[in-house]
Design a protein around this motif. Structure first.
Motif, mmCIF file in Angstrom:
data_model
loop_
_atom_site.group_PDB
_atom_site.id
_atom_site.type_symbol
_atom_site.label_atom_id
_atom_site.label_comp_id
_atom_site.label_asym_id
_atom_site.label_seq_id
_atom_site.Cartn_x
_atom_site.Cartn_y
_atom_site.Cartn_z
ATOM 1 N N ILE A 186 64.646 85.989 39.353
ATOM 2 C CA ILE A 186 63.867 86.967 40.126
ATOM 3 C C ILE A 186 62.452 86.480 40.438
ATOM 4 O O ILE A 186 62.039 86.468 41.605
ATOM 5 C CB ILE A 186 63.854 88.326 39.403
ATOM 6 N N PRO A 187 61.655 86.040 39.442
ATOM 7 C CA PRO A 187 60.306 85.576 39.796
ATOM 8 C C PRO A 187 60.290 84.266 40.572
ATOM 9 O O PRO A 187 59.348 83.998 41.326
ATOM 10 C CB PRO A 187 59.608 85.425 38.438
ATOM 11 N N ILE A 188 61.324 83.409 40.400
ATOM 12 C CA ILE A 188 61.378 82.150 41.139
ATOM 13 C C ILE A 188 61.779 82.383 42.590
ATOM 14 O O ILE A 188 61.336 81.680 43.505
ATOM 15 C CB ILE A 188 62.364 81.179 40.459
ATOM 16 N N ALA A 189 62.623 83.386 42.826
ATOM 17 C CA ALA A 189 63.078 83.660 44.192
ATOM 18 C C ALA A 189 61.933 84.106 45.093
ATOM 19 O O ALA A 189 61.974 83.894 46.310
ATOM 20 C CB ALA A 189 64.172 84.733 44.168
ATOM 21 N N ALA A 190 60.903 84.738 44.520
ATOM 22 C CA ALA A 190 59.811 85.294 45.327
ATOM 23 C C ALA A 190 59.055 84.226 46.116
ATOM 24 O O ALA A 190 58.956 84.318 47.350
ATOM 25 C CB ALA A 190 58.869 86.091 44.433
ATOM 26 N N PRO A 191 58.490 83.180 45.477
ATOM 27 C CA PRO A 191 57.793 82.163 46.274
ATOM 28 C C PRO A 191 58.720 81.393 47.205
ATOM 29 O O PRO A 191 58.308 80.992 48.302
ATOM 30 C CB PRO A 191 57.171 81.238 45.222
ATOM 31 N N LEU A 192 59.977 81.182 46.785
ATOM 32 C CA LEU A 192 60.926 80.522 47.681
ATOM 33 C C LEU A 192 61.143 81.348 48.943
ATOM 34 O O LEU A 192 61.171 80.808 50.067
ATOM 35 C CB LEU A 192 62.266 80.299 46.962
ATOM 36 N N ALA A 193 61.307 82.661 48.784
ATOM 37 C CA ALA A 193 61.510 83.533 49.946
ATOM 38 C C ALA A 193 60.271 83.557 50.834
ATOM 39 O O ALA A 193 60.381 83.568 52.067
ATOM 40 C CB ALA A 193 61.857 84.949 49.476
ATOM 41 N N GLN A 194 59.086 83.558 50.249
ATOM 42 C CA GLN A 194 57.859 83.566 51.045
ATOM 43 C C GLN A 194 57.729 82.303 51.878
ATOM 44 O O GLN A 194 57.390 82.357 53.067
ATOM 45 C CB GLN A 194 56.644 83.729 50.125
ATOM 46 N N VAL A 195 58.003 81.145 51.262
ATOM 47 C CA VAL A 195 57.934 79.877 52.000
ATOM 48 C C VAL A 195 58.993 79.842 53.093
ATOM 49 O O VAL A 195 58.728 79.405 54.223
ATOM 50 C CB VAL A 195 58.105 78.686 51.034
ATOM 51 N N LEU A 196 60.203 80.297 52.788
ATOM 52 C CA LEU A 196 61.279 80.274 53.764
ATOM 53 C C LEU A 196 60.983 81.218 54.927
ATOM 54 O O LEU A 196 61.238 80.881 56.093
ATOM 55 C CB LEU A 196 62.599 80.651 53.085
ATOM 56 N N MET A 197 60.446 82.408 54.653
ATOM 57 C CA MET A 197 60.103 83.333 55.740
ATOM 58 C C MET A 197 59.033 82.736 56.650
ATOM 59 O O MET A 197 59.119 82.836 57.879
ATOM 60 C CB MET A 197 59.616 84.666 55.159
ATOM 61 N N ARG A 198 58.017 82.124 56.046
ATOM 62 C CA ARG A 198 56.962 81.505 56.848
ATOM 63 C C ARG A 198 57.522 80.359 57.687
ATOM 64 O O ARG A 198 57.145 80.203 58.856
ATOM 65 C CB ARG A 198 55.851 81.002 55.922
ATOM 66 N N SER A 199 58.419 79.584 57.122
ATOM 67 C CA SER A 199 59.008 78.466 57.862
ATOM 68 C C SER A 199 59.869 78.969 59.019
ATOM 69 O O SER A 199 59.833 78.408 60.125
ATOM 70 C CB SER A 199 59.840 77.599 56.917
ATOM 71 N N ILE A 200 60.651 80.027 58.758
ATOM 72 C CA ILE A 200 61.487 80.587 59.823
ATOM 73 C C ILE A 200 60.616 81.123 60.952
ATOM 74 O O ILE A 200 60.908 80.911 62.142
ATOM 75 C CB ILE A 200 62.405 81.689 59.258
ATOM 76 N N ASP A 201 59.522 81.808 60.610
ATOM 77 C CA ASP A 201 58.620 82.337 61.637
ATOM 78 C C ASP A 201 58.039 81.212 62.486
ATOM 79 O O ASP A 201 57.874 81.355 63.708
ATOM 80 C CB ASP A 201 57.492 83.138 60.986
ATOM 81 N N GLU A 202 57.723 80.077 61.841
ATOM 82 C CA GLU A 202 57.148 78.952 62.579
ATOM 83 C C GLU A 202 58.197 78.247 63.439
ATOM 84 O O GLU A 202 57.932 77.898 64.593
ATOM 85 C CB GLU A 202 56.513 77.964 61.606
ATOM 86 N N VAL A 203 59.386 78.059 62.888
ATOM 87 C CA VAL A 203 60.412 77.295 63.608
ATOM 88 C C VAL A 203 60.940 78.071 64.807
ATOM 89 O O VAL A 203 61.152 77.495 65.879
ATOM 90 C CB VAL A 203 61.566 76.921 62.646
ATOM 91 N N ARG A 204 61.137 79.366 64.663
ATOM 92 C CA ARG A 204 61.743 80.106 65.776
ATOM 93 C C ARG A 204 60.785 80.275 66.950
ATOM 94 O O ARG A 204 61.207 80.716 68.015
ATOM 95 C CB ARG A 204 62.242 81.465 65.298
ATOM 96 N N ASP A 205 59.502 79.937 66.759
ATOM 97 C CA ASP A 205 58.562 79.938 67.880
ATOM 98 C C ASP A 205 58.445 78.581 68.550
ATOM 99 O O ASP A 205 57.679 78.422 69.508
ATOM 100 C CB ASP A 205 57.166 80.370 67.382
ATOM 101 N N GLN A 206 59.196 77.597 68.066
ATOM 102 C CA GLN A 206 59.148 76.266 68.654
ATOM 103 C C GLN A 206 59.853 76.257 70.016
ATOM 104 O O GLN A 206 60.785 77.027 70.267
ATOM 105 C CB GLN A 206 59.816 75.255 67.722
#
Length: 320
Positions: A186-206
């Motif tokens: 549970i605590p490890i999933a949180a930073p992974l999800a934050q990084v993945l969400m930020r990456s998805i937001d950046e990539v889908r605007d490419q």
């Protein structure tokens, strides 16, 4: 990927191991007293000062710091971790008996954490309904704020004592893993999800995503074939970095759930000032952490075509 790049990364990994071992040794040596006195200095044992000094000589505690450090480092290179001051058992035997349980717990926790992170991030960015996306975006900050020991206690209270879904006594090997793995994940999933969400937001605007969407690609096609493939690379790096936190969290988790493992013997070694055990745990944890991050670094050019193209001119220049 050039051989020079591989050698450079391997050299950096060895340097990290040396620095970590040196720092751990110096910090432990700086503590007042020593493990021998902590173990045998109890007046109830009735040992004379001469006997205590003989024990210190047997463990090499009477030698200067630099001599003890060099002897210990040379022994570690030979695979000799010494003997536990508390129990007298070979440290290598203690590690061999407890490391598999911790590795199973850590690997399972990392796998569940990655799964949770992917579900949270993909739902937060592509979920149907703005309210659902907003809800899932609030989950990672909430997970980050939860202490590991508190998560374990709450999970035991709910799933073992109230719902009685996971037994606390007489549980099978699989059942005994469920709550500890969830506590770690549970605590490890949180930073992974934050990084993945930020990456998805950046990539889908490419621009390339816009082009693929204009050609009529479905959302699922964009997500799995274009966005996810590029967005997962930073998450892979974060997963490697967080593996060290998994091992650290295992100390608390194994104590909460009374599991055998590296965390359990580490807690006992800290309480008893058992320096040989602590040094071995630090070294093995560092080796695991460094090897995983080295593998991640070496996989990056394999997974990212841009890095392969960036290294190609360097190889051509070297040939010329």
């Amino acid at each position: 990927m050039t051989m020079l790049y591989v050698l450079r990364r391997a050299g950096q990994a060895v340097l990290v191991l040396v620095l970590a071992y040196t720092a751990a040794y110096v910090l432990l040596a700086a503590l007042p007293g020593d493990a021998v006195l902590a173990r045998y200095g109890n007046p109830d044992l009735g040992l004379t000062p001469e006997q205590l000094e003989a024990i210190r000589v047997a463990y090499g505690a009477d030698q200067p710091l630099i001599v003890r450090y060099l002897d210990s480092a040379a022994a570690f290179l030979r695979g000799d971790f010494g003997y536990s001051v508390q129990s007298g058992a070979a440290v290598s035997d203690l590690i061999a008996a407890n490391l598999p349980d911790t590795l199973v717990l850590a690997v399972a926790g990392l796998a569940v954490a990655i799964f949770l992170a992917v579900v949270i991030a993909f739902t937060a960015t592509y979920g149907k309904g703005a309210w659902l996306r907003r809800l899932f975006r609030t989950i990672p900050p909430f997970f980050v704020s939860l202490p590991v020991f508190w998560i374990g206690i709450i999970l035991i209270q709910i799933f073992s004592f109230q719902l009685r879904l996971v037994p606390t006594i007489g549980a099978s090997e699989l059942q005994s893993l469920i709550l500890p793995v969830a506590t770690l994940a549970i605590p490890i999933a949180a930073p992974l999800a934050q990084v993945l969400m930020r990456s998805i937001d950046e990539v889908r605007d490419q621009p390339f995503v816009t082009v693929v969407r204009a050609r009529g690609a479905s959302t699922a096609w964009l997500l799995w074939r274009n966005v996810a493939r590029n967005a997962l690379l930073p998450t892979l790096t974060m997963a490697g970095l967080l593996f060290g936190e998994l091992v650290g969290g295992a100390v608390v988790t194994e104590a909460v759930f009374a599991r055998n493992g590296i965390g359990q013997i580490t807690a006992q070694a800290v309480a008893n000032r058992d320096t040989p055990v602590l040094l071995a745990v630090v070294l093995i944890t560092t080796v695991t952490f460094v090897v995983i991050n080295l593998v991640v670094d070496l996989l990056y050019p394999v997974l990212d075509a841009r890095l392969r193209r960036a290294q190609a001119p360097a190889r051509k220049g070297a040939v010329r």
